[in-house]
Design a protein around this motif. Structure first.
Motif, PDB file in Angstrom:
ATOM      1  N   TYR A 179       0.834  -1.209   0.000  1.00  0.00           N
ATOM      2  CA  TYR A 179       0.000   0.000   0.000  1.00  0.00           C
ATOM      3  C   TYR A 179       0.868   1.258   0.000  1.00  0.00           C
ATOM      4  CZ  TYR A 179      -2.934   3.727   1.918  1.00  0.00           C
ATOM      5  OH  TYR A 179      -3.580   4.919   2.133  1.00  0.00           O
ATOM      6  N   SER A 182       2.516   1.935  -3.306  1.00  0.00           N
ATOM      7  CA  SER A 182       1.610   2.340  -4.380  1.00  0.00           C
ATOM      8  C   SER A 182       1.646   3.846  -4.603  1.00  0.00           C
ATOM      9  CB  SER A 182       0.169   1.901  -4.068  1.00  0.00           C
ATOM     10  OG  SER A 182      -0.399   2.675  -3.016  1.00  0.00           O
ATOM     11  N   GLN A 185       3.627   5.509  -7.476  1.00  0.00           N
ATOM     12  CA  GLN A 185       3.073   5.611  -8.814  1.00  0.00           C
ATOM     13  C   GLN A 185       2.408   6.973  -8.998  1.00  0.00           C
ATOM     14  OE1 GLN A 185       0.509   2.039  -8.420  1.00  0.00           O
ATOM     15  NE2 GLN A 185       1.641   1.223 -10.160  1.00  0.00           N
ATOM     16  N   PRO A 188      -1.823   5.751  -8.370  1.00  0.00           N
ATOM     17  CA  PRO A 188      -1.742   4.434  -7.731  1.00  0.00           C
ATOM     18  C   PRO A 188      -2.781   3.454  -8.269  1.00  0.00           C
ATOM     19  CG  PRO A 188      -1.575   6.175  -6.095  1.00  0.00           C
ATOM     20  CD  PRO A 188      -1.952   6.843  -7.389  1.00  0.00           C
ATOM     21  N   GLU A 189      -2.335   2.224  -8.534  1.00  0.00           N
ATOM     22  CA  GLU A 189      -3.253   1.180  -8.982  1.00  0.00           C
ATOM     23  C   GLU A 189      -4.218   0.834  -7.859  1.00  0.00           C
ATOM     24  OE1 GLU A 189      -3.825  -0.440 -11.753  1.00  0.00           O
ATOM     25  OE2 GLU A 189      -2.256   0.487 -12.976  1.00  0.00           O
ATOM     26  N   LEU A 192      -3.409  -2.263  -5.738  1.00  0.00           N
ATOM     27  CA  LEU A 192      -2.326  -2.130  -4.774  1.00  0.00           C
ATOM     28  C   LEU A 192      -2.774  -1.408  -3.512  1.00  0.00           C
ATOM     29  CD1 LEU A 192       0.683  -1.221  -7.116  1.00  0.00           C
ATOM     30  CD2 LEU A 192      -0.068  -3.465  -6.308  1.00  0.00           C
ATOM     31  N   GLN A 193      -3.844  -0.650  -3.607  1.00  0.00           N
ATOM     32  CA  GLN A 193      -4.358   0.064  -2.437  1.00  0.00           C
ATOM     33  C   GLN A 193      -5.459  -0.738  -1.739  1.00  0.00           C
ATOM     34  OE1 GLN A 193      -5.044   4.318  -3.498  1.00  0.00           O
ATOM     35  NE2 GLN A 193      -2.990   4.418  -2.619  1.00  0.00           N
TER      36      GLN A 193
END
Length: 369
Positions: A179, A182, A185, A188-189, A192-193
Motif C-alpha cells: 500500500y 503504491s 506511482q 496508484p493502482e 495495490l491500495q
C-alpha cells in the motif's frame, strides 16, 4: 485458574445482515435518485468512507474465516485451485458485464446516469476496446468490485501459504508495504491500495474465533470496546455527513470561514483516489463500528429487516452482478424527481425489484454465487 471457555458457535448472522445492508446502499448510490430520504442510509456515496469499502472488507473477512481458518486442514493445493477457479470465473463475468453495459450505452447514446464510457483512446477501435476490457482497465464502475475481487482471490493462495506457516503477521506487514509503495506511482493502482482492506480483513477473519473466545472471557472489556466503537463511529459518520452535505448549516451558524478551511482539508484527507491513509484507517473503524451495531441489534434487525437483507447478504455477489445488469435498464427511462418522497419510493421500488429477481432460481443458476 479457570480455563478460557470458547465462544458459543452460531451462524454469524450479523455478517449476512451487514453485507446485505452494504448491497442495498450500493444499489441506491448507483441509482442516484436524489434528493431522497434514503440518502440518510447511504450518504449518497460521498461520505469519508462508503459501502464499497465495507463490502470489500466483509469479503476479505469471510475469505480469511472460511478459507484460512475453517479450511486450515484442507490441502492447500485444493484450496488454491478453488480460489483460482473462482477468480477466473469472476474475471470472465466482469468482462461480459462490462461489454454488456458499454454496448448498451453505445446503443442508447451517452447518458450521465449510466456508468461513464472508457476514455476515447481505449475505444478507438473495437479490438482496442476489447483489449482494455480484457486487461480490466475498461471494467465499468458498476462492476469494478469484480476486478478487485478476482485479483485478491488470485493472490489469496499466497496469503494461505504464509498463514499456514504462522506468518499471518508478515502478510499484514507486506500488505502495508505494498500500500505504501503504491504512492510511488503517478496514479496508484486500485489493486495495490484496496488489497490492504482485503487482506487486513482476511487476517481479522482468520483470527475471528480467537477474538470471539477472548471477548467471551472479558465481558467488561468487550462491552467497553463496543461502546467505544459505536461512539466513535457515530461521531465520525455525523461529522462526515455534516461537512459533506450540510454547508448551509455552517453558514447559518456563522462558521462559514471555518467550513471553507475544513471541507477541502477533509476532502483531501479522506480521498478515495488515491485512497489516503486516513480513509483506509477510518474504513476499518466504521466497519468494526457497524459490525458492532449489527451485533447488538441483530435480533431486532433479523426480525424486521431480515426478509430484505438476508437474501442480499447471503447472495451478495449474485446481487452485485444483477444490479449492474438491471440498473442501466432502469436509469435510462427514469429520472430523479424534484420530490424527495417520490425519489425514495422509486429507489425502494428498484431495491424490491432486485430482491424479487434475486430470489428467482434461474438468476441464481446463471449469475455467479
Amino acid at each position: 485458574m479457570d480455563a478460557k471457555k470458547p465462544a458459543r458457535r452460531r451462524r454469524i448472522v450479523e455478517l449476512d445482515l451487514l453485507r446485505g445492508y452494504f448491497v442495498v446502499v450500493i444499489i441506491l448510490d448507483h441509482l442516484e435518485f436524489w434528493p431522497s430520504p434514503l440518502a440518510f442510509l447511504s450518504g449518497k456515496g460521498y461520505l469519508w468512507v462508503t459501502a464499497a469499502e465495507g463490502f470489500f472488507l466483509i469479503s476479505g473477512l469471510l475469505v480469511g474465516y472460511i478459507r484460512a481458518y475453517k479450511g486450515r486442514n484442507a490441502p492447500l493445493k485444493d484450496l488454491s485451485w478453488a480460489l483460482l477457479s473462482r477468480a477466473a470465473k469472476l474475471y470472465l463475468w466482469g468482462v461480459a458485464i462490462s461489454l454488456a453495459i458499454i454496448g448498451y450505452t453505445l446503443l442508447v447514446g451517452p447518458n450521465e446516469r449510466l456508468p461513464a464510457l472508457p476514455p476515447e483512446d481505449q475505444m478507438a477501435t473495437p479490438l482496442l476496446l476489447i483489449k482494455y476490457i480484457l486487461n480490466m482497465q475498461a471494467f465499468t464502475d458498476w462492476i469494478f468490485f469484480l476486478r478487485l475481487y478476482a485479483v485478491m482471490l488470485a493472490v489469496t493462495p499466497l496469503f494461505l501459504w504464509f498463514v499456514r506457516r504462522g506468518l499471518w503477521w508478515l502478510t499484514g506487514l507486506l500488505s502495508i508495504a505494498v500500500y505504501a509503495l503504491s504512492f510511488l506511482q503517478e496514479i496508484p493502482e486500485a489493486e495495490l491500495q484496496w488489497q490492504l482492506l482485503f487482506f487486513g480483513a482476511a487476517i481479522m477473519g482468520y483470527k475471528f474465533e480467537d477474538m470471539r473466545t477472548w471477548a467471551a472471557n472479558h465481558l467488561r472489556i468487550r462491552t467497553a470496546l463496543i461502546v467505544a466503537l459505536l461512539t466513535i463511529t457515530a461521531l465520525t459518520v455525523t461529522a462526515s455527513a455534516l461537512i459533506v452535505h450540510a454547508p448551509d448549516l455552517f453558514e447559518g451558524l456563522g462558521l462559514w470561514d471555518w467550513y471553507e478551511r475544513i471541507q477541502p482539508a477533509t476532502a483531501e484527507m479522506f480521498s478515495n483516489s488515491p485512497m489516503m491513509p486516513a480513509r483506509m484507517a477510518l474504513a476499518f473503524v466504521w466497519f468494526c463500528g457497524f459490525l458492532a451495531l449489527f451485533h447488538v441489534l441483530r435480533t431486532w434487525i433479523s426480525r424486521w429487516l431480515g426478509w430484505l437483507l438476508m437474501p442480499f447478504g447471503t447472495a451478495s455477489l449474485t446481487a452485485y452482478c444483477l444490479q449492474a445488469l438491471v440498473l442501466p435498464l432502469v436509469v435510462t427511462p427514469l429520472s430523479p424527481s424534484e420530490n424527495p418522497w417520490l425519489n425514495g419510493l422509486m429507489g425502494a421500488g428498484v431495491v424490491l425489484l432486485l430482491w424479487w429477481l434475486l430470489r428467482r432460481p434461474i438468476v441464481r443458476r446463471i449469475l455467479p454465487q
